[in-house]
Design a protein around this motif. Structure first.
Motif, mmCIF file in Angstrom:
data_model
loop_
_atom_site.group_PDB
_atom_site.id
_atom_site.type_symbol
_atom_site.label_atom_id
_atom_site.label_comp_id
_atom_site.label_asym_id
_atom_site.label_seq_id
_atom_site.Cartn_x
_atom_site.Cartn_y
_atom_site.Cartn_z
ATOM 1 N N ARG A 146 0.855 -1.185 0.000
ATOM 2 C CA ARG A 146 0.000 0.000 0.000
ATOM 3 C C ARG A 146 0.890 1.233 0.000
ATOM 4 N N THR A 147 0.512 2.254 -0.740
ATOM 5 C CA THR A 147 1.324 3.457 -0.832
ATOM 6 C C THR A 147 1.074 4.365 0.361
ATOM 7 N N ALA A 148 1.896 5.406 0.473
ATOM 8 C CA ALA A 148 1.698 6.391 1.530
ATOM 9 C C ALA A 148 0.361 7.102 1.389
ATOM 10 N N ILE A 149 -0.136 7.211 0.159
ATOM 11 C CA ILE A 149 -1.413 7.885 -0.064
ATOM 12 C C ILE A 149 -2.543 7.154 0.638
ATOM 13 N N ASP A 150 -2.412 5.840 0.825
ATOM 14 C CA ASP A 150 -3.443 5.053 1.485
ATOM 15 C C ASP A 150 -3.395 5.172 3.009
ATOM 16 N N ARG A 151 -2.455 5.916 3.524
ATOM 17 C CA ARG A 151 -2.245 5.957 4.967
ATOM 18 C C ARG A 151 -2.457 7.351 5.534
ATOM 19 N N SER A 152 -2.443 7.445 6.864
ATOM 20 C CA SER A 152 -2.471 8.728 7.557
ATOM 21 C C SER A 152 -1.327 8.762 8.549
ATOM 22 N N ALA A 153 -0.769 9.957 8.786
ATOM 23 C CA ALA A 153 0.357 10.116 9.704
ATOM 24 C C ALA A 153 -0.172 10.545 11.069
ATOM 25 N N LEU A 154 0.313 9.896 12.122
ATOM 26 C CA LEU A 154 -0.147 10.159 13.479
ATOM 27 C C LEU A 154 1.015 10.644 14.331
ATOM 28 N N HIS A 155 0.770 11.650 15.155
ATOM 29 C CA HIS A 155 1.756 12.077 16.145
ATOM 30 C C HIS A 155 1.008 12.708 17.317
ATOM 31 N N ALA A 156 1.686 12.862 18.423
ATOM 32 C CA ALA A 156 1.128 13.553 19.591
ATOM 33 C C ALA A 156 2.240 14.395 20.199
ATOM 34 N N ALA A 157 2.906 15.176 19.331
ATOM 35 C CA ALA A 157 4.046 15.986 19.777
ATOM 36 C C ALA A 157 3.589 17.010 20.816
ATOM 37 N N PRO A 158 4.392 17.209 21.878
ATOM 38 C CA PRO A 158 5.757 16.707 22.091
ATOM 39 C C PRO A 158 5.850 15.362 22.801
ATOM 40 N N ALA A 159 4.710 14.834 23.322
ATOM 41 C CA ALA A 159 4.776 13.592 24.084
ATOM 42 C C ALA A 159 5.287 12.425 23.255
ATOM 43 N N SER A 160 5.009 12.440 21.949
ATOM 44 C CA SER A 160 5.451 11.332 21.096
ATOM 45 C C SER A 160 6.922 11.434 20.707
ATOM 46 N N PRO A 216 10.344 11.472 19.097
ATOM 47 C CA PRO A 216 10.755 11.191 17.719
ATOM 48 C C PRO A 216 9.870 10.161 17.022
ATOM 49 N N LEU A 217 8.792 9.713 17.681
ATOM 50 C CA LEU A 217 7.953 8.657 17.110
ATOM 51 C C LEU A 217 6.814 9.238 16.278
ATOM 52 N N VAL A 218 6.637 8.674 15.095
ATOM 53 C CA VAL A 218 5.533 9.009 14.196
ATOM 54 C C VAL A 218 4.932 7.693 13.740
ATOM 55 N N ALA A 219 3.604 7.601 13.743
ATOM 56 C CA ALA A 219 2.931 6.379 13.320
ATOM 57 C C ALA A 219 2.234 6.601 11.986
ATOM 58 N N LEU A 220 2.277 5.589 11.128
ATOM 59 C CA LEU A 220 1.588 5.617 9.846
ATOM 60 C C LEU A 220 0.496 4.563 9.882
ATOM 61 N N ALA A 221 -0.760 5.012 9.873
ATOM 62 C CA ALA A 221 -1.902 4.099 9.944
ATOM 63 C C ALA A 221 -2.441 3.834 8.553
ATOM 64 N N GLY A 222 -3.029 2.641 8.376
ATOM 65 C CA GLY A 222 -3.586 2.256 7.088
ATOM 66 C C GLY A 222 -3.078 0.885 6.701
ATOM 67 N N VAL A 262 2.383 1.349 11.405
ATOM 68 C CA VAL A 262 3.842 1.283 11.437
ATOM 69 C C VAL A 262 4.364 2.476 12.222
ATOM 70 N N VAL A 263 5.166 2.217 13.241
ATOM 71 C CA VAL A 263 5.716 3.278 14.089
ATOM 72 C C VAL A 263 7.167 3.523 13.696
ATOM 73 N N LEU A 264 7.479 4.787 13.350
ATOM 74 C CA LEU A 264 8.822 5.190 12.954
ATOM 75 C C LEU A 264 9.504 5.930 14.089
ATOM 76 N N ASP A 265 10.796 5.698 14.245
ATOM 77 C CA ASP A 265 11.636 6.532 15.100
ATOM 78 C C ASP A 265 12.492 7.370 14.157
ATOM 79 N N GLU A 296 14.376 4.577 11.272
ATOM 80 C CA GLU A 296 13.868 3.248 10.960
ATOM 81 C C GLU A 296 12.489 3.057 11.571
ATOM 82 N N ASP A 297 11.776 2.056 11.046
ATOM 83 C CA ASP A 297 10.522 1.677 11.682
ATOM 84 C C ASP A 297 10.858 0.742 12.847
#
Length: 302
Positions: free
Chosen positions: A148-162, A164-170, A175-178, A183-184
């Motif tokens: 699935r491409t990035a277009i099929d997903r949404s980016a999640l964050h809760a900065a600053p509590a999150s 360096p972590l960003v999550a890609l849902a879909g 998938v959680v990235l640092d 890397e994931d």
């Protein structure tokens, strides 16, 4: 039985999306359609007033913009005509970068506020991290997102509590990235979800049939919130050590349920005069509801 409350109007107009800060003073950002032109607008929820002038040419697509407090000051980032714009909401200072990413998020990288952009198809997706203040490139790395491409997903964050972590849902997984490590770091089985801080650390809240599941980033289910039917348009945030959750009912698009996640049953049933387009929650317990007839607020905490 949940307490029934009416949402109070904050502004008239057609609002496509809304996001709120996860820390600090309660601020929000909205995308709004007026006379065939979209604008972005920051809001000070303490005073109920618009914060600064509207941003012209702002995208209606919620995946094309992001808002939060990556470090120090609240920022909004959006794409427009092959450019990424990053604006400090307090000062109005704007940074412009080249690129048209498929997804945007905010993060903390080495103590700095950062903009995270995901480009390209699944087979050779690229993640680029910029300093939100200077525009200096802090990191870039390749990412595999399955079929699935990035277009099929949404980016999640809760900065600053999150951090360096960003999550890609879909797709099948979140998938959680640092972005500091480049890397994931984990994939949690889930399709739709939101990311929020809680007393148990960062959690994912996902709608399932007649319920919402709250899971840790290790995939463990922490609690189940019950609902009278399927939910969508989920929002969640940490508030004084508690996890607050809100979700629209699929079968009743003018109703939003809200939970203090310490209790399985919803605490509030919020009525709005038009179908819900988007939701956001602030740490002081304010629910924001974006509709085609206006932007509404509801205080869920005393």
């Amino acid at each position: 039985m949940p307490e029934s409350v009416q949402a109070a109007p904050l502004a008239d107009g057609s609002f496509d999306g809304v996001a709120a800060t996860a820390a600090g003073p309660p601020l929000a950002f909205t995308s709004r359609t007026a006379h065939d032109a979209n604008t972005g607008q920051a809001w000070d929820l303490t005073t109920g007033a618009a914060l600064g002038p509207p941003v012209p040419g702002f995208p209606a697509d919620r995946a094309a913009w992001t808002f939060g407090v990556p470090a120090g000051s609240p920022a909004v980032a959006w794409t427009h005509r092959d450019r990424v714009h990053v604006q400090d909401v307090r000062t109005g200072r704007e940074l412009v970068l080249d690129g048209q990413p498929d997804l945007l998020a905010l993060a903390v990288h080495g103590g700095r506020g950062a903009v995270v952009a995901v480009f390209g198809p699944a087979t050779d997706a690229e993640v680029v991290v910029w300093d939100a203040l200077t525009g200096h490139r802090l990191a870039e790395f390749a990412l595999w997102l399955g079929h699935r491409t990035a277009i099929d997903r949404s980016a999640l964050h809760a900065a600053p509590a999150s951090g360096p972590l960003v999550a890609l849902a879909g797709g099948a997984d979140v998938v959680v990235l640092d972005v500091e490590r480049g890397e994931d770091v984990v994939a949690v089985p889930s399709a739709r979800a939101v990311l929020a801080p809680s007393a148990s650390g960062l959690v994912l809240v996902r709608p399932v049939e007649n319920a919402l599941h709250v899971r840790g980033l290790d995939g463990d289910r922490l609690t189940v919130l019950t609902a009278p039917g399927p939910c969508d348009r989920v929002a969640a945030t940490g508030a004084a050590g508690r996890l607050l959750v809100a979700a629209g009912l699929e079968g009743d698009p003018c109703t939003v349920l809200a939970w203090d996640a310490a209790t399985a049953a919803p605490s509030h049933r919020v009525k709005v005069p038009a179908p819900v387009n988007d939701l956001a929650l602030t740490p002081d317990g304010t629910l924001l509801t974006a509709t085609d007839e206006g932007l509404y607020t509801t205080r869920l905490c005393p």
